[in-house]
Each structure stands twice: as structure tokens, then as C-alpha cells.
Design an enzyme around this catalytic site. Structure first.
Site, PDB file in Angstrom:
ATOM      1  N   ASP A  50      52.673  14.554  10.177  1.00  0.00           N
ATOM      2  CA  ASP A  50      52.191  15.422   9.104  1.00  0.00           C
ATOM      3  C   ASP A  50      53.273  16.441   8.739  1.00  0.00           C
ATOM      4  OD1 ASP A  50      50.792  16.947   7.315  1.00  0.00           O
ATOM      5  OD2 ASP A  50      49.438  17.859   8.802  1.00  0.00           O
ATOM      6  N   LYS A 109      41.180  10.817  13.168  1.00  0.00           N
ATOM      7  CA  LYS A 109      42.272  11.122  12.231  1.00  0.00           C
ATOM      8  C   LYS A 109      43.577  10.537  12.747  1.00  0.00           C
ATOM      9  CE  LYS A 109      45.049  15.003  10.446  1.00  0.00           C
ATOM     10  NZ  LYS A 109      45.189  16.476  10.284  1.00  0.00           N
ATOM     11  N   ARG A 139      41.275  15.817   6.050  1.00  0.00           N
ATOM     12  CA  ARG A 139      39.955  15.633   5.440  1.00  0.00           C
ATOM     13  C   ARG A 139      39.996  14.562   4.357  1.00  0.00           C
ATOM     14  NH1 ARG A 139      39.992  21.866   3.789  1.00  0.00           N
ATOM     15  NH2 ARG A 139      41.332  21.843   5.625  1.00  0.00           N
ATOM     16  N   ASP A 184      48.819  19.641   2.378  1.00  0.00           N
ATOM     17  CA  ASP A 184      48.817  19.768   3.839  1.00  0.00           C
ATOM     18  C   ASP A 184      47.390  19.707   4.411  1.00  0.00           C
ATOM     19  OD1 ASP A 184      49.854  20.016   6.348  1.00  0.00           O
ATOM     20  OD2 ASP A 184      50.291  22.169   6.202  1.00  0.00           O
ATOM     21  N   LYS A 215      55.357  21.934   5.389  1.00  0.00           N
ATOM     22  CA  LYS A 215      55.157  22.886   6.481  1.00  0.00           C
ATOM     23  C   LYS A 215      56.443  23.637   6.798  1.00  0.00           C
ATOM     24  CE  LYS A 215      51.545  20.481   9.087  1.00  0.00           C
ATOM     25  NZ  LYS A 215      50.556  21.572   9.035  1.00  0.00           N
TER      26      LYS A 215
HETATM   27  N1  BES Z   1      47.404  18.768  11.216  1.00  0.00           N
HETATM   28  C1  BES Z   1      47.206  20.025  10.610  1.00  0.00           C
HETATM   29  C2  BES Z   1      46.395  20.975  11.499  1.00  0.00           C
HETATM   30  C3  BES Z   1      47.122  21.581  12.660  1.00  0.00           C
HETATM   31  C4  BES Z   1      48.038  22.600  12.479  1.00  0.00           C
HETATM   32  C5  BES Z   1      46.822  21.186  13.936  1.00  0.00           C
HETATM   33  C6  BES Z   1      48.660  23.167  13.561  1.00  0.00           C
HETATM   34  C7  BES Z   1      47.436  21.769  15.018  1.00  0.00           C
HETATM   35  C8  BES Z   1      48.366  22.764  14.846  1.00  0.00           C
HETATM   36  C9  BES Z   1      46.443  19.871   9.306  1.00  0.00           C
HETATM   37  O1  BES Z   1      46.714  18.720   8.591  1.00  0.00           O
HETATM   38  C10 BES Z   1      46.822  21.020   8.433  1.00  0.00           C
HETATM   39  O2  BES Z   1      47.960  21.092   8.063  1.00  0.00           O
HETATM   40  N2  BES Z   1      45.863  21.898   8.143  1.00  0.00           N
HETATM   41  C11 BES Z   1      46.128  23.038   7.353  1.00  0.00           C
HETATM   42  C12 BES Z   1      44.969  23.205   6.412  1.00  0.00           C
HETATM   43  C13 BES Z   1      45.199  24.246   5.353  1.00  0.00           C
HETATM   44  C14 BES Z   1      46.295  23.775   4.404  1.00  0.00           C
HETATM   45  C15 BES Z   1      43.921  24.467   4.609  1.00  0.00           C
HETATM   46  C16 BES Z   1      46.251  24.229   8.296  1.00  0.00           C
HETATM   47  O3  BES Z   1      45.536  24.298   9.276  1.00  0.00           O
HETATM   48  O4  BES Z   1      47.109  25.059   8.032  1.00  0.00           O
HETATM   49 ZN    ZN Z   2      47.327  17.116   9.682  1.00  0.00          ZN
HETATM   50 MN    MN Z   3      48.363  18.981   7.310  1.00  0.00          MN
END
Ligand code: BES
Ligand code: ZN
Ligand code: MN
Length: 499
Positions: free
Chosen positions: A273, A268, A354, A350, A280
Site C-alpha cells: 500500500d 484485506k 474499504r 489511500d 504515503k
Molecule cells: N493500510 C492503511 C492503514 C494502516 C496505516 C495500517 C498505518 C497500519 C498502519 C490503510 O490503507 C490506510 O492508508 N488508511 C488511511 C485511511 C485514511 C486515508 C482515511 C489511514 O489510516 O491513514
Molecule cells: Zn491499506
Molecule cells: Mn492505504
């Protein structure tokens, strides 16, 4: 760094510093005992009067010890002799290296006895010494102004070996560890770079640089037009809101037989992000510069494979994008068509990892891979589930998952398998498209993997969620270099070059 096997005794070694260990209960490890005899009982005497405690990780620097050819002796505490295991040994080794680096030593003889622990054979001892030495020397590539501190002058480390065939294994471990450490430095550097420097284009250039360095690597970096031609509508939906154009990196390593099915690694590469329109929270958002650590992991793994000339074919794929809330950004509810033809309702922008990975995983199929392993900072839920100690493993092939977890144990870069059963897929139902890109809060790491699994039917595939392990927060904020030791061990194992 030169890693060698110590030929002389510790007492007579021609080095700037000697390091040995000491337990806190009076037990002297054999190597320390031999040295102590040569030093006329000096170590024992200092321990008896309480000047050397043996407490785990405590170090003492003893200058100009009579009987020692080297001008410095570092004694590191190993803790109790009972329960002295691999993890404790590594801790003590790191502490000793830290103490050595406080001196101006340019050469070191390591005589820190290792425990008779399972999976701490000569090969892994060598790997650990090399990896920990480089870790101790690693400096963050910061952008602070002012004079750069000089790099430390340590240039040679000699390790006490058991002799005979054990030394061959130790030497190979040192050589492998040296390569893994170089890969870890690259991985950490890339992760630590800010998002305004490390862009998708930058990652593409890293791949091209690697291919220039190693003739066994071939890099192809696809631009936006080429990505459009591949119909990667899901990947493009993520980069839509950003002024930074996406890249799709294909880095191939041909070390195996011409026709042999490759291992495909997918990383990835979200260079920043923000969450996109599903923006976020501000707290710790800066850490989303690490959201390309999966990409950096697989690129670094290719560097290791090339350096070690592993007899294996490997392909690294990196979908690289920036996830921003621009005026052209994808909106919640938008429906896109992935390269596989599967339509996706993007309910949360967010959950972008995937979305780029599914198009890369689909691309992986064209290589008829022996196995596909993707690496991603995919879910915050994984940090909740496993904390910062284990990488999450999810797979449609339990044997592959086991192989990865075992590699993690051997390499001291542990991973833990989570279940990936059909029930979770139901959480991804959409009224309007084939799949929704989120499945609710519950089991978030698993539903994310279940989404990916939809694109890997019929292929042996595993997914590593490194959200909790790729970097540290707080005062020690920075990339960790994980899961490269695990990945390297996995690849070395597959190539038949392991311990
Ligand atoms: N890059 C983030 C995951 C992440 C968050 C890694 C905090 C490390 C620390 C990913 O893209 C993301 O934002 N995932 C969301 C998914 C949700 C919206 C289903 C998450 O984990 O909140
Ligand atoms: Zn991410
Ligand atoms: Mn994200």
C-alpha cells in the site's frame, strides 16, 4: 513437534530438560515443591541463598542436579505468588522456553504450575503450551545471505497433567494449539515476505497450495477478466495503478452439513500500500508490505479448520491487489461503481482497503452466510485508539461482536468493540456519488467500518481492524500471527469443538 502428557514424575522423566517455576516470595508451587523434595531441598536451598530469585521471567539453567534424571533443570521466575495470573504464567512459560532453546535439548518436561485462574482450564493450558512452544521456535524467513542457522532440535514436549478427564482436555488443547501455531507461522511468513515477492498472484498460489494439501479445501482464483465480469469496479479502481494484476480468491472449506450456512471470512489483501496517488509519507512505508495480513489471517484460519477437521462450513474470500500510483491509477475525485451498484467517490486513494473489501463483502452475500467476519489492516486511527494490544471490533450484530471478543480473551488475543452507530455514516456523504470513501480524520476507524456496513445490511457481520496488532515495528519488526488465535477460537467455538 510431539506434545504429550507426562507419565513419569518430573524427577524421573526421561527427557533432556525439565522446567519448573518459582515465586519471588518463597512460595513454592506444588509441582516445584514435589520436585524439590525429590531433589532433597536443592531448589529451596538455592532460593534461600539468593541464587534463584523467582523474579518474573528470570531463568536459571542448573546442569546435572543430583536426584534429577534429566541432565538439565530450568527454573523460571513466576514473580509474586499474589497476582499470579494467566498473563504472568504465559510470560514465564515463554521465558522458560527461551532458556530451554538456548540448550541443545531435544525433549522437555514442563512442570510450570499454572495459576488457578479463570479461563485457564486444561484445554487452554494445552493450547498455550503448544502455541508458545512454536512461537519460541519460530524463525523469521529472512533473505540474509550466508549460512542458515540450523533449526532447533527440540522435538518433544511433555506436559504435567492432573490426570483423568483433565488429561483429555489438555491433550485436545495441545492438538488444537499445534494446528493454530502452524497457522500462525504461515500468517507470519506471509506478512514478513516483501511486496516484490508476495504479490496478488502469490497469494492466489498460497490458496491453491492449501487446497492441494487438504482435500476438504477448494480454491478458485479469479483473474482480472473474471473480476471485471463480476463488476467489481471498486476493487479494480485500487489495482488500476499497478503493473501487478489483481486476484480474487475464493477458498471453501466444507466440514459441516451439506446445506449448513457457512461462516464467510473476508481478508484485506493489499500486497503493498503506497497510498496510490494520495501517496504515503516515506517514513515506515516499508511496513505497508503487511497490508495483506487480513488476507493471510483468513487463509491461515482455513488451514487450521482443515487440519482440525472442524465440523463447519467456511468460505474465505480475499480481494488481492497492489495499491500503486501508476499512470493509470485512480485519482482523487474519481467515481466508480461497486459490484453492489453503489457508486463511490474516491476522495483519498489511500483509503483503499474499504474499496476492495466492499466488493468482496458483496460477493459474500451469495453464500447466504450465517455470519461474515472481515479482517483488515484498515486504519491508522485504530492504532491511535487501541495501540498495539487490542484488535478493533465493529459490527452490525452485537452478539457476534461479543462472540469475537470472548474468543479473543480465551485465546489471549484480545479485541475491543468500538461503537458503530448511524451518526458516523453521515460523515461519508458525497455531493456526487452514493458514498465518499473517507469521512474525515475524526473517528476514522469507525467511519471506515461504517462504509463497509453499507454493504452488509441484513447480514450478521463483524469487522476486525488489525492495523495495530498484526505486526510489530522497531527492533522486533515482524508479523505477530494475530488475530489467528482469536479467529481459530471463534471457529472452534462455532463448530462446538471448544473447551
Ligand atoms: N493500510 C492503511 C492503514 C494502516 C496505516 C495500517 C498505518 C497500519 C498502519 C490503510 O490503507 C490506510 O492508508 N488508511 C488511511 C485511511 C485514511 C486515508 C482515511 C489511514 O489510516 O491513514
Ligand atoms: Zn491499506
Ligand atoms: Mn492505504
Amino acid at each position: 513437534m510431539r506434545f504429550e502428557i507426562l507419565k513419569a514424575s518430573l524427577a524421573t522423566a526421561r527427557v533432556d530438560c525439565v522446567a519448573v517455576g518459582l515465586h519471588d516470595d518463597g512460595v513454592l508451587p506444588a509441582s516445584t515443591g514435589t520436585l524439590d523434595t525429590a531433589l532433597k531441598g536443592r531448589i529451596k536451598a538455592l532460593a534461600a541463598r539468593g541464587d534463584l530469585t523467582g523474579r518474573l521471567g528470570e531463568t536459571q539453567l542448573l546442569p546435572d542436579v543430583p536426584g534429577l534424571r534429566a541432565p538439565r533443570l530450568v527454573v523460571v521466575g513466576l514473580g509474586p505468588s499474589k497476582g499470579f495470573d494467566r498473563r504472568v504464567w504465559r510470560k514465564a512459560l515463554s521465558a522458560a522456553l527461551g532458556a530451554v532453546l538456548k540448550t541443545k535439548s531435544t525433549s522437555l518436561a514442563l512442570g510450570i504450575e499454572r495459576p488457578a485462574a479463570p479461563q485457564l482450564d486444561d484445554y487452554y493450558a494445552g493450547r498455550a503450551v503448544a502455541e508458545l512452544t512454536h512461537a519460541a521456535l519460530y524463525r523469521v524467513n529472512d533473505l540474509k545471505s550466508g549460512r542458515r542457522p540450523q533449526p532447533h532440535g527440540l522435538a518433544a514436549v511433555q506436559v504435567a497433567g492432573a490426570g483423568g478427564s483433565a488429561d483429555a482436555a489438555l491433550r485436545r488443547g495441545l492438538q488444537h494449539g499445534d494446528a493454530v501455531a502452524a497457522g500462525m507461522a504461515l500468517l507470519r511468513d506471509l506478512g514478513n515476505l516483501p511486496g516484490n515477492v508476495c504479490t496478488p498472484r502469490y497469494l492466489g498460489n498460497v490458496a491453491k497450495d492449501l487446497a492441494r494439501e487438504h482435500r476438504t479445501l477448494r480454491a478458485k482464483v479469479l483473474d482480472e477478466a473474471e473480476i471485471k465480469r463480476l463488476k467489481m469496479g471498486s476493487l479494480l479502481a485500487v489495482s488500476a495503478g499497478s503493473a501487478q494484476p489483481p486476484r480474487f480468491i475464493v477458498l471453501e472449506y466444507r466440514g459441516g452439513k451439506a446445506g449448513a450456512a457457512p461462516v464467510v471470512l473476508v481478508g484485506k489483501g493489499v500486497t503493498f500500500d503506497t497510498g496510490g496517488i494520495s501517496l504515503k509519507d516515506p517514513a515506515a512505508m516499508d511496513e505497508m508490505k503487511y497490508d495483506m495480513c487480513g488476507a493471510a489471517s483468513v487463509l491461515s484460519a482455513m488451514k487450521v479448520a482443515a487440519q482440525l477437521k472442524l465440523p463447519l462450513n467456511i468460505v474465505a474470500l480475499v480481494p488481492a491487489v497492489e495499491n500503486m500510483p501508476g499512470s493509470r491509477a485512480t485519482k482523487p475525485g474519481d467515481i466508480v461503481t461497486s459490484a453492489a451498484g453503489i457508486t463511490i467517490e474516491i476522495l483519498n486513494t489511500d483509503a483503499e482497503g474499504r474499496l476492495i473489501l466492499c466488493d468482496a463483502l458483496h460477493y459474500a452475500r451469495r453464500f447466504k452466510p450465517a455470519a461474515v467476519v472481515d479482517v483488515a489492516t484498515l486504519t491508522g486511527a485504530c492504532v491511535i485508539a487501541l495501540g498495539h494490544h487490542h484488535t478493533g471490533v465493529l459490527a452490525n450484530d452485537d452478539a457476534l461482536a461479543r462472540e469475537l471478543c470472548e474468543a479473543g480473551v480465551r485465546a489471549d488475543d484480545r479485541a475491543w468493540q468500538l461503537p458503530l452507530t448511524d451518526e458516523y455514516t453521515e460523515q461519508l456523504k458525497s455531493n456526487f456519488a452514493d458514498l465518499a470513501n473517507v469521512g474525515g480524520r475524526d473517528g476514522g476507524t469507525i467511519t471506515a467500518a461504517a462504509f463497509l456496513g453499507k454493504f452488509m445490511q441484513g447480514v450478521s457481520w463483524a469487522h476486525l481492524d488489525i492495523a495495530g496488532t498484526a505486526w510489530l515495528s522497531g527492533a522486533q519488526k515482524g508479523g505477530t500471527g494475530r488475530p489467528l488465535p482469536l479467529l481459530a477460537d471463534f471457529l472452534i467455538g462455532r463448530s462446538g469443538q471448544g473447551a
